[in-house]
Design an enzyme around this catalytic site. Sequence first.
Site, PDB file in Angstrom:
ATOM      1  N   HIS A  36     -47.769   9.033   1.279  1.00  0.00           N
ATOM      2  CA  HIS A  36     -48.544  10.258   1.051  1.00  0.00           C
ATOM      3  C   HIS A  36     -47.582  11.430   1.052  1.00  0.00           C
ATOM      4  O   HIS A  36     -46.492  11.353   1.624  1.00  0.00           O
ATOM      5  CB  HIS A  36     -49.614  10.456   2.124  1.00  0.00           C
ATOM      6  N   SER A  71     -51.004  17.034   4.091  1.00  0.00           N
ATOM      7  CA  SER A  71     -51.994  16.014   3.748  1.00  0.00           C
ATOM      8  C   SER A  71     -51.618  14.600   4.153  1.00  0.00           C
ATOM      9  O   SER A  71     -52.441  13.687   4.004  1.00  0.00           O
ATOM     10  CB  SER A  71     -52.289  16.055   2.246  1.00  0.00           C
ATOM     11  N   GLY A 105     -45.848  26.908   2.562  1.00  0.00           N
ATOM     12  CA  GLY A 105     -44.397  26.935   2.582  1.00  0.00           C
ATOM     13  C   GLY A 105     -43.745  25.731   3.228  1.00  0.00           C
ATOM     14  O   GLY A 105     -42.531  25.752   3.474  1.00  0.00           O
TER      15      GLY A 105
END
Length: 490
Positions: free
Chosen positions: A335, A95, A341
Amino acid sequence: MTRSPGIDDHSRALPEQPSPPPDGPASFPSAQPPARPVDVSYWQRRLTELAERHRVPGAVLGIARGAHDDVVAHGVLNRATGVTTTRDSLFQIGSITKVWTATLAMQLVDEGALDLDAPVAEVLPELRLADPRVARRVTMRHLLTHTSGIDGDVFTDTGRGDDCLERFVGRLDEAAQNHPLGATFSYCNSGFVLAGRVIEELTGMTWDRALRERLCDPLDLEHTVTLPEEALRFRTAVGHDSEGGGPPRPVPVWSLPRSTGPAGLITATAGDVLAFARLHLAGGTAPDGTRLLSEHSARAMARSQVELPDKDSLGDSWGLGWIRFGWDGRRLVGHNGNTLGQSAFLRVLPEQDLAVTLLTNGGAAKDLYQELFGEVFTELAGVAVPEPVRPPAVPVPVTARRYLGRYERAGTRIDILEGGDGLRLRHTTTGPLAHLVPDPVEETALVPVSDDRFLVRYTDSPSWIPVTFYSLPTGESYVHHGMRATPKAP
């Protein structure tokens, strides 16, 4: 929160929280203090020691100050093959991709092609959502600040074609509206896919191509890719998970569907992540002097847009793409990213022209981040990272039976149960991701901090994670956990 005209004001729905630390420089430093030198051999030792302690198979730590990078690596990219991790290894940054997508959006704002506060339906008149009123009113600002209310963890696989975002958005009316538009914050992957589709429509390119031509190529990011066939050209990490406390093992699926690209599909080296951070530290200017983002937009991205219902999980507020952190009276942006994983972390301290990133492929990555970044920022910047949240020393008596019941959204079901020694939380991963995680059902005790704030700790990590209960003025009840607002089922 900045709102578009005509949107109802729901700002009072957010629970009261202590005021965040005052802002430092919003985007980049006006004056740099003397830089403390980076002892590369020392950080190599610490990365190795801590990664082994937290059973992280492979990791890369990158530290940038000004134009200089220092990168160290540890471990293996794949425990099944034993390929070693190097400075130029690629990891999925998850992200953190969202900040890149937000940067593309702000470039379009600079060009006059996009208005943050205009309905995105002006660009995508075909947009259909579960709530037709939201479809008519939702803006790019809502999408970049996770306040649209669209159910965020929808991972519909719409194929590998260049039309995958268009097809994904064409099915967004199947996603629930979890909260009223602008009423609260709830982390929303779906909203960033929609933002990526707006970028496609305005640029006439796929999101992948727009990213490459408008950011990667001008910044000479030769090791930043979005597709598996591109990653195969390089030394690339495989994610690992653990089941039942066993050793990390490679995950069965390498990547999420292509349609999730704008929300989290960039794969990059630590050096390329630092180069992107440096673009923002430089106020939108590339190393060769090319302006890729206006100074105004670079500052706007780091400015507070919305306060968070839970200030203990990540930051205290959100900008346009960036998470905002108040550490030791200093203002940082950054962020996190989590995929199958793999976990990545980026923190930027503008007033000291400092950026730090950590890329990992399994194990207790969050605990490695907390310990390692605590040392890095104390040593190099004189900034103390906040201590992880812990239960109070003296148990807090609460009356919390009103929280019992089921809370549900796409991908997640949370049951609040009454156990013999107090409340318990059962977290169930549902939908497409359920077969990709080692333990789709986890149950743990809810430890009270106050009447509406609790902590939980899952078996795969020693870290405590906040759980906050609250209601909107209109009466809807939510549990905020994992940065998501999950509504209580009727």
